[in-house]
Design a protein around this motif. Structure first.
Motif, PDB file in Angstrom:
ATOM      1  N   GLY A  32      19.423  17.716 -97.082  1.00 23.25           N
ATOM      2  CA  GLY A  32      20.076  18.594 -98.040  1.00 23.25           C
ATOM      3  C   GLY A  32      20.359  19.952 -97.421  1.00 23.25           C
ATOM      4  N   GLY A  33      20.509  20.964 -98.256  1.00 25.06           N
ATOM      5  CA  GLY A  33      20.934  22.263 -97.758  1.00 25.06           C
ATOM      6  C   GLY A  33      19.838  23.216 -97.356  1.00 25.06           C
ATOM      7  N   ALA A  34      18.569  22.859 -97.577  1.00 21.65           N
ATOM      8  CA  ALA A  34      17.475  23.788 -97.293  1.00 21.65           C
ATOM      9  C   ALA A  34      16.455  23.147 -96.363  1.00 21.65           C
ATOM     10  CB  ALA A  34      16.794  24.220 -98.589  1.00 21.65           C
ATOM     11  N   SER A  35      16.222  23.783 -95.212  1.00 22.31           N
ATOM     12  CA  SER A  35      15.222  23.314 -94.252  1.00 22.31           C
ATOM     13  C   SER A  35      14.205  24.416 -94.022  1.00 22.31           C
ATOM     14  CB  SER A  35      15.879  22.949 -92.917  1.00 22.31           C
ATOM     15  OG  SER A  35      16.843  21.933 -93.080  1.00 22.31           O
ATOM     16  N   ILE A  36      12.939  24.027 -93.820  1.00 24.80           N
ATOM     17  CA  ILE A  36      11.900  25.026 -93.583  1.00 24.80           C
ATOM     18  C   ILE A  36      11.070  24.666 -92.359  1.00 24.80           C
ATOM     19  CG2 ILE A  36      11.781  25.599 -96.039  1.00 24.80           C
ATOM     20  CD1 ILE A  36       8.683  24.123 -94.664  1.00 24.80           C
ATOM     21  N   LEU A  37      10.494  25.712 -91.768  1.00 23.49           N
ATOM     22  CA  LEU A  37       9.539  25.576 -90.671  1.00 23.49           C
ATOM     23  C   LEU A  37       8.404  26.543 -90.946  1.00 23.49           C
ATOM     24  CD1 LEU A  37       8.491  24.829 -87.818  1.00 23.49           C
ATOM     25  CD2 LEU A  37       9.981  26.645 -86.924  1.00 23.49           C
ATOM     26  N   ASP A  38       7.201  26.012 -91.104  1.00 23.18           N
ATOM     27  CA  ASP A  38       6.015  26.822 -91.379  1.00 23.18           C
ATOM     28  C   ASP A  38       5.133  26.811 -90.133  1.00 23.18           C
ATOM     29  OD1 ASP A  38       3.566  27.886 -92.208  1.00 23.18           O
ATOM     30  OD2 ASP A  38       3.697  27.003 -94.203  1.00 23.18           O
ATOM     31  N   LEU A  39       5.054  27.946 -89.439  1.00 31.07           N
ATOM     32  CA  LEU A  39       4.268  28.008 -88.213  1.00 31.07           C
ATOM     33  C   LEU A  39       2.778  27.851 -88.468  1.00 31.07           C
ATOM     34  CD1 LEU A  39       5.934  30.857 -86.101  1.00 31.07           C
ATOM     35  CD2 LEU A  39       6.239  28.384 -85.905  1.00 31.07           C
ATOM     36  N   HIS A  40       2.322  28.167 -89.674  1.00 32.25           N
ATOM     37  CA  HIS A  40       0.894  28.103 -89.969  1.00 32.25           C
ATOM     38  C   HIS A  40       0.431  26.663 -90.169  1.00 32.25           C
ATOM     39  CE1 HIS A  40       0.463  32.497 -90.504  1.00 32.25           C
ATOM     40  NE2 HIS A  40       1.733  32.402 -90.845  1.00 32.25           N
ATOM     41  N   SER A  41       1.114  25.927 -91.025  1.00 26.26           N
ATOM     42  CA  SER A  41       0.718  24.547 -91.314  1.00 26.26           C
ATOM     43  C   SER A  41       1.399  23.544 -90.393  1.00 26.26           C
ATOM     44  CB  SER A  41       1.055  24.200 -92.767  1.00 26.26           C
ATOM     45  OG  SER A  41       2.469  24.140 -92.942  1.00 26.26           O
ATOM     46  N   HIS A  98      -3.485  40.381 -97.596  1.00 26.60           N
ATOM     47  CA  HIS A  98      -3.750  39.275 -96.678  1.00 26.60           C
ATOM     48  C   HIS A  98      -2.604  38.276 -96.734  1.00 26.60           C
ATOM     49  CE1 HIS A  98      -7.860  40.743 -96.198  1.00 26.60           C
ATOM     50  NE2 HIS A  98      -7.884  40.887 -97.515  1.00 26.60           N
ATOM     51  N   LEU A  99      -2.238  37.767 -95.567  1.00 29.62           N
ATOM     52  CA  LEU A  99      -1.174  36.773 -95.487  1.00 29.62           C
ATOM     53  C   LEU A  99      -1.603  35.515 -96.229  1.00 29.62           C
ATOM     54  CD1 LEU A  99       1.605  36.396 -94.092  1.00 29.62           C
ATOM     55  CD2 LEU A  99       0.381  35.213 -92.260  1.00 29.62           C
ATOM     56  N   THR A 100      -0.747  35.039 -97.110  1.00 25.62           N
ATOM     57  CA  THR A 100      -1.063  33.824 -97.853  1.00 25.62           C
ATOM     58  C   THR A 100      -0.087  32.729 -97.435  1.00 25.62           C
ATOM     59  OG1 THR A 100      -1.440  32.920-100.066  1.00 25.62           O
ATOM     60  CG2 THR A 100       0.377  34.481 -99.832  1.00 25.62           C
ATOM     61  N   HIS A 101      -0.012  31.668 -98.192  1.00 23.67           N
ATOM     62  CA  HIS A 101       0.882  30.581 -97.819  1.00 23.67           C
ATOM     63  C   HIS A 101       1.555  30.040 -99.066  1.00 23.67           C
ATOM     64  CE1 HIS A 101      -1.778  27.395 -99.423  1.00 23.67           C
ATOM     65  NE2 HIS A 101      -2.772  28.176 -99.019  1.00 23.67           N
ATOM     66  N   PRO A 102       2.739  29.436 -98.964  1.00 18.22           N
ATOM     67  CA  PRO A 102       3.434  29.151 -97.708  1.00 18.22           C
ATOM     68  C   PRO A 102       4.144  30.373 -97.134  1.00 18.22           C
ATOM     69  CG  PRO A 102       4.757  28.393 -99.554  1.00 18.22           C
ATOM     70  CD  PRO A 102       3.452  28.874-100.131  1.00 18.22           C
ATOM     71  N   THR A 103       4.186  30.426 -95.824  1.00 14.45           N
ATOM     72  CA  THR A 103       4.927  31.441 -95.077  1.00 14.45           C
ATOM     73  C   THR A 103       5.820  30.677 -94.112  1.00 14.45           C
ATOM     74  OG1 THR A 103       3.153  33.062 -95.251  1.00 14.45           O
ATOM     75  CG2 THR A 103       4.723  33.360 -93.460  1.00 14.45           C
ATOM     76  N   PHE A 104       7.124  30.864 -94.193  1.00 15.16           N
ATOM     77  CA  PHE A 104       7.980  29.943 -93.447  1.00 15.16           C
ATOM     78  C   PHE A 104       9.334  30.539 -93.086  1.00 15.16           C
ATOM     79  CE2 PHE A 104       8.300  29.245 -98.029  1.00 15.16           C
ATOM     80  CZ  PHE A 104       9.657  29.401 -98.263  1.00 15.16           C
ATOM     81  N   PHE A 105       9.952  29.926 -92.066  1.00 15.75           N
ATOM     82  CA  PHE A 105      11.349  30.159 -91.755  1.00 15.75           C
ATOM     83  C   PHE A 105      12.166  29.216 -92.629  1.00 15.75           C
ATOM     84  CE2 PHE A 105       9.213  31.285 -87.783  1.00 15.75           C
ATOM     85  CZ  PHE A 105       9.834  32.484 -87.457  1.00 15.75           C
ATOM     86  N   SER A 106      13.306  29.680 -93.101  1.00 15.05           N
ATOM     87  CA  SER A 106      14.157  28.841 -93.936  1.00 15.05           C
ATOM     88  C   SER A 106      15.599  28.925 -93.465  1.00 15.05           C
ATOM     89  CB  SER A 106      14.063  29.281 -95.403  1.00 15.05           C
ATOM     90  OG  SER A 106      14.838  28.437 -96.231  1.00 15.05           O
ATOM     91  N   ARG A 107      16.257  27.764 -93.392  1.00 13.57           N
ATOM     92  CA  ARG A 107      17.682  27.705 -93.067  1.00 13.57           C
ATOM     93  C   ARG A 107      18.411  27.091 -94.253  1.00 13.57           C
ATOM     94  NH1 ARG A 107      18.838  23.967 -88.257  1.00 13.57           N
ATOM     95  NH2 ARG A 107      18.521  22.363 -89.856  1.00 13.57           N
ATOM     96  N   LEU A 108      19.402  27.812 -94.771  1.00 14.10           N
ATOM     97  CA  LEU A 108      20.174  27.336 -95.915  1.00 14.10           C
ATOM     98  C   LEU A 108      21.599  27.039 -95.469  1.00 14.10           C
ATOM     99  CD1 LEU A 108      18.999  29.914 -98.615  1.00 14.10           C
ATOM    100  CD2 LEU A 108      17.973  27.715 -98.009  1.00 14.10           C
ATOM    101  N   THR A 109      22.104  25.874 -95.868  1.00 10.70           N
ATOM    102  CA  THR A 109      23.478  25.497 -95.548  1.00 10.70           C
ATOM    103  C   THR A 109      24.183  25.059 -96.828  1.00 10.70           C
ATOM    104  OG1 THR A 109      23.103  23.120 -95.178  1.00 10.70           O
ATOM    105  CG2 THR A 109      22.602  24.615 -93.339  1.00 10.70           C
ATOM    106  N   SER A 110      25.452  24.701 -96.694  1.00  7.35           N
ATOM    107  CA  SER A 110      26.240  24.273 -97.855  1.00  7.35           C
ATOM    108  C   SER A 110      26.147  22.772 -98.100  1.00  7.35           C
ATOM    109  CB  SER A 110      27.710  24.663 -97.658  1.00  7.35           C
ATOM    110  OG  SER A 110      28.232  24.056 -96.480  1.00  7.35           O
ATOM    111  N   ALA A 111      25.282  22.072 -97.370  1.00  4.55           N
ATOM    112  CA  ALA A 111      25.132  20.624 -97.570  1.00  4.55           C
ATOM    113  C   ALA A 111      24.631  20.343 -98.985  1.00  4.55           C
ATOM    114  CB  ALA A 111      24.157  20.050 -96.545  1.00  4.55           C
ATOM    115  N   PRO A 112      25.120  19.280 -99.627  1.00  5.75           N
ATOM    116  CA  PRO A 112      24.670  18.948-100.989  1.00  5.75           C
ATOM    117  C   PRO A 112      23.170  18.676-101.027  1.00  5.75           C
ATOM    118  CG  PRO A 112      26.640  17.699-100.400  1.00  5.75           C
ATOM    119  CD  PRO A 112      26.158  18.350 -99.142  1.00  5.75           C
ATOM    120  N   ALA A 113      22.528  19.086-102.104  1.00  2.65           N
ATOM    121  CA  ALA A 113      21.086  18.879-102.257  1.00  2.65           C
ATOM    122  C   ALA A 113      20.764  17.392-102.341  1.00  2.65           C
ATOM    123  CB  ALA A 113      20.590  19.592-103.503  1.00  2.65           C
ATOM    124  N   LYS A 114      19.684  16.992-101.671  1.00  2.00           N
ATOM    125  CA  LYS A 114      19.215  15.609-101.713  1.00  2.00           C
ATOM    126  C   LYS A 114      17.901  15.482-102.482  1.00  2.00           C
ATOM    127  CE  LYS A 114      22.537  14.022 -99.070  1.00  2.00           C
ATOM    128  NZ  LYS A 114      23.564  13.069 -99.569  1.00  2.00           N
TER     129      LYS A 114
END
Length: 206
Positions: free
Chosen positions: A70-79, A132-148
């Motif tokens: 879909g249009g949203a991808s994430i990368l969480d360096l912590h988990s 204090h840093l909590t979670h989730p903490t992540f990089f996110s990439r958003l595109t125009s792809a239809p949601a799945k």
């Protein structure tokens, strides 16, 4: 659009968007951890261009090994959570990810996290060591792809504090520029008086 979400004024360029805040549960023995004021703030010179570029490279390297259908991808360096298709995998368990991140990557991540921690503390009148840093903490990439999946439907109005109870402050650091690297993707705060506030993404804007 790429950004990193981190959940936790001196001579910085900043401006206050509003003074709306979610009700805090005030603890009787919590001196210095309850904000003097609530609201929203935008900084444009807190994170340098080189720091934003370094974080963008980390995100691109990690997301290149996965990506949502879909249009949203994430990368969480912590988990280690990484979007892959309609599911998530642990990037640290992928053979092709071995050695992908260097010690210097985590150092720059920590430097930026600490800058944000102190900016939040200063602006809202709390002790930096009470955040204090909590979670989730992540990089996110958003595109125009239809949601799945429901995780791709990032556009629904929501309150982070209600979604994640551990959140008291949420920060977004943009790593790309609206109107140059992508179209759309502006951040809209929906207020009760129907006077919405819109933030245009800009590299290094937090």
């Amino acid at each position: 659009m790429l950004y990193v979400q981190i959940a936790i004024e001196q001579n910085l360029n900043s401006f206050q968007l509003s003074n709306i805040c979610h009700p805090f549960t005030i603890q009787p023995n919590c001196a210095g951890c309850v904000p003097e004021r609530c609201g929203r703030v935008v900084f444009d010179q807190l994170v340098s261009g080189s720091e934003a570029d370094a974080l963008l490279k980390i995100a691109q390297q990690g997301l290149a090994l996965g990506g949502s259908e879909g249009g949203a991808s994430i990368l969480d360096l912590h988990s280690g959570a990484l979007s892959q298709g309609k599911n998530f995998v642990n990037i640290y368990k992928l053979d092709q990810a071995k050695g992908i991140f260097r010690k210097s990557d985590f150092i720059i991540y920590k430097v930026v996290k600490t800058k944000i921690q102190h900016a939040v503390a200063h602006h809202f009148g709390v002790r930096a060591d009470a955040l204090h840093l909590t979670h989730p903490t992540f990089f996110s990439r958003l595109t125009s792809a239809p949601a799945k999946t429901v995780h791709d439907e990032y556009w629904h109005p929501h309150v982070d504090k209600e979604t994640y109870e551990s959140f008291h402050y949420t920060s977004l650091l943009y790593l790309t520029d609206y109107g140059h690297d992508f179209q759309g993707g502006r951040f809209v705060f929906v207020d009760k008086d129907n006077s919405n506030k819109t933030v245009e993404p800009r590299k290094g804007r937090y």
